[in-house]
Motif scaffolding. Structure first.
Motif, short mmCIF file in Angstrom:
data_model
loop_
_atom_site.label_atom_id
_atom_site.label_comp_id
_atom_site.label_asym_id
_atom_site.label_seq_id
_atom_site.Cartn_x
_atom_site.Cartn_y
_atom_site.Cartn_z
N TRP A 346 42.18 28.46 40.69
CA TRP A 346 40.94 28.74 39.96
C TRP A 346 40.20 27.44 39.62
O TRP A 346 38.98 27.38 39.63
CB TRP A 346 41.22 29.56 38.70
CG TRP A 346 41.88 30.88 38.99
CD1 TRP A 346 41.94 31.50 40.21
CD2 TRP A 346 42.58 31.72 38.09
NE1 TRP A 346 42.64 32.67 40.11
CE2 TRP A 346 43.05 32.84 38.82
CE3 TRP A 346 42.87 31.66 36.72
CZ2 TRP A 346 43.77 33.88 38.23
CZ3 TRP A 346 43.60 32.68 36.13
CH2 TRP A 346 44.03 33.79 36.88
N ARG A 347 40.98 26.38 39.35
CA ARG A 347 40.35 25.09 39.01
C ARG A 347 39.55 24.54 40.18
O ARG A 347 38.56 23.84 39.98
CB ARG A 347 41.40 24.06 38.58
CG ARG A 347 41.81 24.26 37.14
CD ARG A 347 42.64 23.09 36.61
NE ARG A 347 43.48 23.59 35.55
CZ ARG A 347 44.78 23.78 35.64
NH1 ARG A 347 45.44 23.44 36.73
NH2 ARG A 347 45.45 24.28 34.63
N TYR A 369 39.36 37.08 46.28
CA TYR A 369 40.02 37.97 45.33
C TYR A 369 40.56 37.23 44.11
O TYR A 369 41.46 37.69 43.42
CB TYR A 369 41.14 38.77 46.02
CG TYR A 369 41.47 40.07 45.32
CD1 TYR A 369 40.47 40.96 44.98
CD2 TYR A 369 42.78 40.40 44.98
CE1 TYR A 369 40.76 42.15 44.32
CE2 TYR A 369 43.09 41.58 44.32
CZ TYR A 369 42.07 42.45 44.00
OH TYR A 369 42.35 43.61 43.35
N SER A 370 39.98 36.07 43.81
CA SER A 370 40.28 35.42 42.53
C SER A 370 39.44 36.11 41.46
O SER A 370 38.27 36.42 41.70
CB SER A 370 39.89 33.93 42.57
OG SER A 370 40.76 33.22 43.41
N PRO A 371 40.03 36.34 40.27
CA PRO A 371 39.25 37.01 39.22
C PRO A 371 38.22 36.08 38.59
O PRO A 371 38.49 34.90 38.39
CB PRO A 371 40.33 37.40 38.20
CG PRO A 371 41.47 36.47 38.44
CD PRO A 371 41.42 36.05 39.88
N TRP A 372 37.05 36.62 38.27
CA TRP A 372 35.98 35.85 37.62
C TRP A 372 35.54 36.55 36.34
O TRP A 372 35.59 37.78 36.24
CB TRP A 372 34.76 35.77 38.56
CG TRP A 372 34.88 34.72 39.63
CD1 TRP A 372 35.63 34.80 40.75
CD2 TRP A 372 34.20 33.45 39.68
NE1 TRP A 372 35.48 33.66 41.51
CE2 TRP A 372 34.60 32.83 40.88
CE3 TRP A 372 33.30 32.80 38.84
CZ2 TRP A 372 34.13 31.57 41.25
CZ3 TRP A 372 32.83 31.55 39.21
CH2 TRP A 372 33.26 30.93 40.40
N LEU A 373 35.10 35.73 35.39
CA LEU A 373 34.50 36.25 34.17
C LEU A 373 33.01 35.93 34.26
O LEU A 373 32.64 34.75 34.36
CB LEU A 373 35.10 35.56 32.94
CG LEU A 373 36.63 35.61 32.86
CD1 LEU A 373 37.13 34.79 31.68
CD2 LEU A 373 37.11 37.04 32.75
N VAL A 374 32.18 36.96 34.25
CA VAL A 374 30.74 36.76 34.44
C VAL A 374 29.97 37.34 33.25
O VAL A 374 30.55 38.00 32.38
CB VAL A 374 30.26 37.43 35.76
CG1 VAL A 374 30.93 36.79 36.97
CG2 VAL A 374 30.51 38.93 35.74
N GLY A 395 40.91 33.99 34.49
CA GLY A 395 40.17 33.83 35.73
C GLY A 395 39.15 32.71 35.61
O GLY A 395 39.18 31.93 34.65
N VAL A 396 38.27 32.63 36.60
CA VAL A 396 37.28 31.56 36.63
C VAL A 396 36.07 31.98 35.78
O VAL A 396 35.54 33.09 35.97
CB VAL A 396 36.79 31.31 38.07
CG1 VAL A 396 35.98 30.02 38.14
CG2 VAL A 396 37.94 31.26 39.05
#
Ligand code: SF4
Length: 399
Positions: A346-347, A369-374, A395-396
């Motif tokens: 994620w980094r 399929y990395s989780p993101w916070l939007v 997540g990112v």
């Protein structure tokens, strides 16, 4: 008309099986309802002893709030007696997944086809293309409860994907128990061809595979994944153990060297995730340490850790030599490795752009399929270009 609820336990295939019963009941004119209803369907799991007991508890709970409960799925097929002693309104349906919707719908009774096309309120659709397994891993109960591998006709699969997209789904996940065994011999399809054609469905934004055995990760599949623009840069490849002795005792059909060699060309590009069993009878501390090394060497991020649990009818049904405490401790160590690997991936997204498919308010998944916070204001179902600002525990974080 009956009101009903459908629940499932376990894997994505169980999820799809539950949705098939749901769609069949909706198509027959019945109405879905949360909480208490006339009918409950509990699609169960039997992959561990704990999964069966959770399934039983869920069925018992449903029996208190519904007039009739259908217990379906792997748990029902493995051990109908696991559900013995439940109230009389619980019906155990020990049938193959293909026959279950028909059976349940027939028993509930149709009121006429009032809803031919059912919209599922989801961004992501799981489309089952294959069921069963003809491998016989020594610990695994799946071939006993689901039978040998069989595939759906490619025409039916591609038709369903087109329908799902027309219903508003943005992402399709090709789902199966042993997906690489997919074959439609009559029409000349294998999994790589299916991937290419499914991925070309007009309107589809993203295509993923639920899981693939390393034996099936070959040049043809890799080319299909790389050359199909809608394919997500994510692969879930079960490792189960990173020690050759344990893999042999499990009856898996590869060595650690094969696993690493086949994934090596994908490491830089794909987010690789996996399943690992800890505490298998042949696993000593040295073998477990080899598993940790293999997880790192393969560049795996998220590892789903399963403490070994002997299953009835399997080759290792009578073997369980690693103590529960040791399984717990090894599981925690492996989860810590996985957690660090996820954060490291994620980094790498900080300061970079990604396309995120928003599947819940404020959340979604990137291309790999990395989780993101939007931003919460972005509508669910929207595909948005965002830039990574920070890596958090969940997540990112998008800028
Ligand atoms: S490949 Fe092995 S672990 Fe997977 S479903 Fe088949 S028998 Fe079970």
């Amino acid at each position: 008309m009956a009101s009903f609820s459908v629940q499932f336990l376990g894997c994505k295939v169980s999820h799809v099986d539950a949705l098939e019963v749901r769609e069949r009941l909706l198509a027959d004119g019945h109405v879905e309802r949360d909480g208490s209803a006339d009918v409950a369907v509990v699609n169960t799991c039997c992959v561990t002893h704990e999964a069966v007991s959770k399934s039983r508890k869920q069925a018992a709970r449903a029996a208190r709030t519904h007039d009739r409960v259908y217990v379906t799925g792997c748990g029902a097929n493995l051990a109908a007696d696991a559900f013995a002693g439940l109230p009389k309104n619980v019906v155990v349906v020990a049938r193959r997944s293909e026959e279950t919707p028909e059976f349940v719908a027939g028993d509930v009774g149709a009121i006429g086809c009032v809803q031919a096309d059912v919209r599922l309120d989801r961004v992501r659709a799981f489309v089952k293309v294959q069921d069963g397994c003809s491998f016989s891993c020594n610990f695994c109960v799946i071939p006993l409860v689901r039978g040998a591998s069989r595939s759906r006709a490619a025409e039916a699969v591609l038709g369903e994907i087109a329908r799902r997209v027309a219903q508003g789904h943005r992402e399709v996940v090709l789902t199966g128990i042993n997906l690489g065994c997919y074959r439609d011999r009559a029409a000349g399809y294998d999994l790589p061809r299916l991937v290419r054609e499914a991925g070309a469905t007009p309107g589809l934004e993203r295509l993923r595979l639920s899981s693939i055995e390393i034996n099936h990760v070959n040049d043809a599949l890799i080319a299909a994944l790389r050359e199909t623009p809608t394919v997500s840069r994510h692969l879930h490849v079960p490792l189960q153990s990173g020690d050759d002795g344990v893999l042999r005792a499990m009856g898996r059909r590869y060595t650690v060297a094969t696993y690493l060699r086949r994934l090596a060309p994908l490491q830089a590009e794909f987010n690789l995730t996996s399943d690992v069993i800890v505490g298998f009878p042949a696993e000593d501390e040295r073998a477990f340490a080899a598993t940790i090394d293999s997880v790192r060497a393969a560049g795996l991020t998220k590892v789903h850790v399963f403490p070994y649990s002997p299953r009835p009818g399997t080759v290792t049904a009578e073997e369980d030599s690693v103590s529960p405490q040791e399984k717990k401790e090894r599981g925690a160590r492996l989860r810590a490795v996985s957690h660090d690997a996820c954060l490291a991936r994620w980094r790498t997204k900080i300061g970079r752009d990604d396309l995120v498919l928003v599947d819940r308010p404020g959340r979604g998944y990137g291309d790999d399929y990395s989780p993101w916070l939007v931003d919460e204001s972005i509508p669910v179902g929207r595909l948005v270009r965002v830039r990574g600002r920070a890596a958090t525990e969940e997540g990112v974080l998008a800028a």
